[in-house]
Scaffold this active site. Structure first.
Site, mmCIF file in Angstrom:
data_model
loop_
_atom_site.group_PDB
_atom_site.id
_atom_site.type_symbol
_atom_site.label_atom_id
_atom_site.label_comp_id
_atom_site.label_asym_id
_atom_site.label_seq_id
_atom_site.Cartn_x
_atom_site.Cartn_y
_atom_site.Cartn_z
ATOM 1 N N GLY A 1 -28.347 -32.358 49.541
ATOM 2 C CA GLY A 1 -26.803 -32.367 50.214
ATOM 3 C C GLY A 1 -26.296 -31.104 50.679
ATOM 4 N N HIS B 1 -23.016 -21.842 8.427
ATOM 5 C CA HIS B 1 -22.358 -20.629 8.193
ATOM 6 C C HIS B 1 -20.927 -20.765 8.553
ATOM 7 C CE1 HIS B 1 -20.474 -17.039 9.859
ATOM 8 N NE2 HIS B 1 -21.321 -16.275 8.539
#
Length: 873
Positions: free
Chosen positions: A130, A827
């Protein structure tokens, strides 16, 4: 003379430089016998000859390449200048003659579709769909030539210029062909995807269809019917209300028409047509060797293919069979490192863990736990473990896949259960002893003694070796890490941390004291690293010239420059002590190609300066002591609540001790891994320097684009490929991989499974994640993608894609934490609880939905984030 016009039958995929992506694909389809309406391509040679008639085009292209792609105003003005200029140019007479001869050859009585086909279009990694213009139902020679003229100019539409700039295509190196294709007058048109464009499933054909020309679908004027086919069966039909359609006019051009009410809700395709299209699509996919986005028309019951291009939006698949169904989850998401990796980083990790379990796709790693999940016990335990340790959404997605009949009905490989039992039995025995028999206080010294021994052993094994022998030693030492070092010797300690938490939660319920036990865990090597960063920051407070120097320091002269600054020697001594212990670490540290702090000391500067801005002198140590006290008080309250005697009290007391002491060890395996990786990196880089001296590598960092096996071959002089071109290709591929976003969970069919979002009574518009650390705070959001670029101020909330130990220095400065990735035991969650700051993890697209500087509320109790207002409101 090079051809200005080529008919479809003269074109194939090798013709892309002359006819662009659309033209090459149509020629390939025509040659292979697929039903393509006839036509021809006006080649890029024609375009080049056309613009060669312009005396200004060279300077205009120079301006375009020099332009800032973010300057939209300049982009619009320059694009308009070029388009206007091109439309004023005459088409050369000879070129005009050749085009009209081709047109007459196909049939001047027909109407035509005239489409732009750029050389950087419909490629496997960039569709450019396009970006240039299309003209439909063109009749007569004047209108044909005018449409071709407009297509040439459309290479410089604003959207086309912007797209090329963002994808780093040189405007001077992109040329335009024009496809001239006979129009059909279809009753139905549509788009067929040979893989599901939404979830990526390669076995599902997805078809959008509506009445009239396909332009109504492409332009978004109408909602098309959606049909899905899998294994020759229609599995989904979603009929839309198709109020309008676009049709060709007899005299040329198109018209938009309202459909009669009885047709609007009618199924556009018959079931037989749906299945025929799906079968045709899969044949086209097989021909091109990749999933395709196909435009089709049906005229008088006959199917025509008017375009086929690769689907570029699909996440790449690992190199495994699609059947029987397998399921994988992202290694990066559980390791808090979702960035793409270079080949050496991938190779190192796939040497540590079995290649059959750790798979590569799109420059990212995926864990394949399928064989475990094919067992009844595995289906029960693994999703729960992942939910508690890593990520709730990831666990939900796994559960969704393993409940499917096509997964459940496949047994594990013969002998898998027996070998798994033999392997797991001693580990389970060790875990049980650590939970109930051994003294938890002695665990730290045992683990650290083993770590020191292993690290020393590897260093000594590498000493004195060079060439291929040194690289083979690296490979061998890495190959025995996963099983003998981490799973058999360290896992039995570390796994007791989440297990004891789960058991305490069952015994106590979800009480807030339980989460306070996590504060200031004893012996946590990563928390101690954070405290030492704070110590460095406190030292810099006393040395204003050092502070000023750090703001402008660079890695090459970092230590040398400190010698010329008052207080520099004092800071250097303290900094070198820190680097001696932690210099092998960094963000994304399990990727051996990432620069370590010892290699790039300025990576630590933002953390030091940020700590100075947001934490008072000595406050970090005081908070740690306070955290220890709060954890002890929480333990006392728990024991007071359950009573001091009885079996339950005894269990709880024991589990709390295990939880605290084993929790303090949770970062030790990664610390050891990064130590070993750094030793291996030193050996690899020493060999890379030798290869660079010999001219085998252009620069030492090129070593990151080879696997360990390939490096050994290079060192032996047995590598057969051209090194420079291979490195260039892999660098280009790595650039592409960096643009990809790895899915959390994916099947062998390519389906991306997201899992159901967590349900609850959340405020409207809240961003929902997993509650990871209790508390509710408000503050300014500070979006951080790389810790070395962080600029946290007092009272700000850290919003990041993920965190790992390399991010720990920032936690002292943050008021709260929000991450896109993570679970209760990852963590960021553990460290946030240690530091006593609220945290919500696993918030999808947090760094996009939350803007830097916005005021937000983080509810770590219920697990959501509210955006309150922008900074300037």
């Amino acid at each position: 003379m090079k051809s200005h016009v080529l008919f479809f039958e003269q074109v194939d995929r090798s013709s892309l430089p002359y006819v662009g992506g659309k033209g090459a694909n149509l020629g390939e389809l025509s040659k292979a016998g697929f039903p393509v309406p006839g036509g021809f391509c006006v080649t890029t040679y024609a375009y080049k000859d056309f613009i060669a008639t312009s005396p200004e085009m060279d300077s205009l292209l120079d301006e375009l390449n020099a332009m800032d792609p973010n300057d939209l105003n300049q982009l619009r003005k320059l694009g308009e200048r070029i388009r206007t200029h091109l439309q004023k140019l005459e088409i050369p007479a000879q070129l005009r003659k050749e085009i009209l001869q081709a047109w007459e050859s196909v049939g001047k009585e027909y109407a035509y579709a005239v489409r732009s086909s750029a050389t950087a279009e419909d490629l496997p990694t960039a569709s450019f769909a396009g970006q240039q213009d299309t003209y439909l139902n063109i009749k007569g020679q004047d209108e044909l030539l005018q449409s071709i003229h407009k297509c040439w100019a459309s290479l410089f539409t604003d959207r086309a210029i912007s797209y090329r700039s963002k994808n780093r295509f040189d405007h001077r190196q992109v040329y335009l062909s024009v496809v001239v294709q006979r129009m059909v007058n279809p009753e139905v048109s549509g788009i067929l995807f040979t893989a599901d464009p939404v979830n990526g499933n390669r076995k599902v054909v997805s078809i959008d269809a509506s009445f009239g020309l396909g332009e109504a679908i492409v332009s978004g004027m109408v909602s098309a019917d959606l049909y899905k086919v899998k294994d020759g069966k229609i599995i989904e039909k979603n009929l839309s209300e198709k109020k309008i359609a676009i049709y060709s006019l007899p005299e040329g051009g198109t018209v938009k028409k309202d459909l009669p009410p009885e047709q609007q809700s009618k199924q556009a395709l018959t079931d037989e047509q749906i299945l025929r299209l799906a079968e045709l699509g899969k044949r086209i996919e097989k021909h091109f060797g990749s999933p395709q986005d196909i435009e089709f028309c049906i005229e008088k019951g006959k199917i025509f293919v008017v375009q086929s291009r690769p689907i570029t939006s699909l996440y790449p698949l690992p190199d495994i069979p699609q059947e029987p169904l397998r399921v994988m989850f992202s290694f990066g998401h559980v390791q808090m490192m979702t960035d793409a990796m270079k080949p050496l980083g991938i190779s190192v990790l796939r040497t540590i863990l079995p290649k059959t379990v750790l798979l590569e796709a799109g420059g990212h790693l995926f864990v394949d736990p399928t064989e475990v999940l094919r067992t009844k016990l595995g289906r029960k335990i693994l999703p729960k473990a992942i939910q508690h340790i890593f990520d709730e959404a990831l666990s939900q997605a796994l559960r969704e896949v393993i409940q499917r009949p096509e997964f459940l009905h496949v047994p594990p490989k013969p002998g898998f259960v027996q070998s798994a039992r033999r392997f797991a039995a001693p580990i389970i025995k060790d875990v049980w002893k650590n939970l109930w028999k051994r003294d938890p206080k002695l665990a730290k010294s045992k683990v650290e003694s083993y770590m020191q021994k292993k690290w020393t052993e590897i260093r000594e094994d590498l000493q004195g070796k060079s060439g291929a022998k040194r690289l083979e030693t690296v490979q061998y030492q890495l190959s025995i890490l996963g099983k003998s070092v981490f799973l058999q010797n360290l896992l039995p300690y570390v796994i007791c941390f989440p297990i004891s938490f789960i058991m305490l939660k069952k015994l106590l319920g979800d009480v807030k004291e339980l989460y306070q036990l996590n504060k200031s865990l004893p012996g946590n090597i990563t928390s101690e690293m954070g405290l030492q960063i704070g110590d460095l920051a406190d030292l810099v407070r006393e040395l204003p010239e050092v502070e000023e120097y750090l703001k402008h320091a660079n890695d090459q002269t970092f230590y040398e420059g400190l010698l010329h600054v008052r207080g520099g020697e004092r800071f250097t001594r303290a900094f070198e002590v820190f680097i001696a212990k932690y210099g092998h670490r960094c963000p994304g540290e399990i990727d051996v190609t990432r620069p370590r702090w010892r290699e790039a000391p300025t990576l630590l500067v933002p953390a030091i300066l940020g700590h100075m801005r947001s934490v008072k002198p000595g406050e970090h140590r005081q908070k740690f002591v306070q955290g220890e006290q709060e954890a002890q008080e929480a333990a006392q309250r728990i024991l007071d609540h359950v009573g001091r005697s009885g079996l339950k009290s005894k269990w709880i007391k024991r589990l709390m001790e295990v939880y605290r002491h084993m929790g303090g060890l949770r970062e030790h395996p990664k610390y050891l891994l990064t130590l070993i990786l750094d030793e291996c990196k030193k050996a690899i880089m020493a060999e890379a320097e030798e290869l660079a001296k010999k001219g085998v590598l252009q620069q030492t960092e090129d070593v990151f684009f080879f696997t360990l096996d390939e490096l050994i071959q290079l060192s032996k002089g047995e590598f057969k490929q051209d090194v420079s071109s291979l490195v260039a290709k892999r660098k280009e591929k790595y650039e592409w991989h960096q643009t990809l976003r790895p899915p959390k969970v994916m099947t062998s069919e390519g389906e991306i499974v997201t899992g159901s979002p967590r349900k609850g009574d959340f405020p409207k518009g809240a961003l929902v994640g997993t509650p990871a650390s209790a508390g509710v705070v408000e503050g300014k959001a500070c979006i951080v993608f790389k810790p070395e670029e962080a600029h946290l101020n007092e009272g700000e909330i850290l919003v990041a894609p993920h965190t790992d130990p390399g991010w720990t220095p920032l936690f002292q400065s943050a008021k709260a934490l929000v991450t896109e990735v993570g679970g209760l035991m990852t963590h960021g969650s553990v460290v946030a609880r240690e530091y006593g700051i609220p945290a919500v993890v696993g918030v999808d697209d947090a760094t996009k939905k939350i803007k830097d500087g916005q005021m937000i509320r983080v509810d770590g109790n219920q697990g959501f984030v509210e955006i309150l207002r922008d900074e300037n409101e």
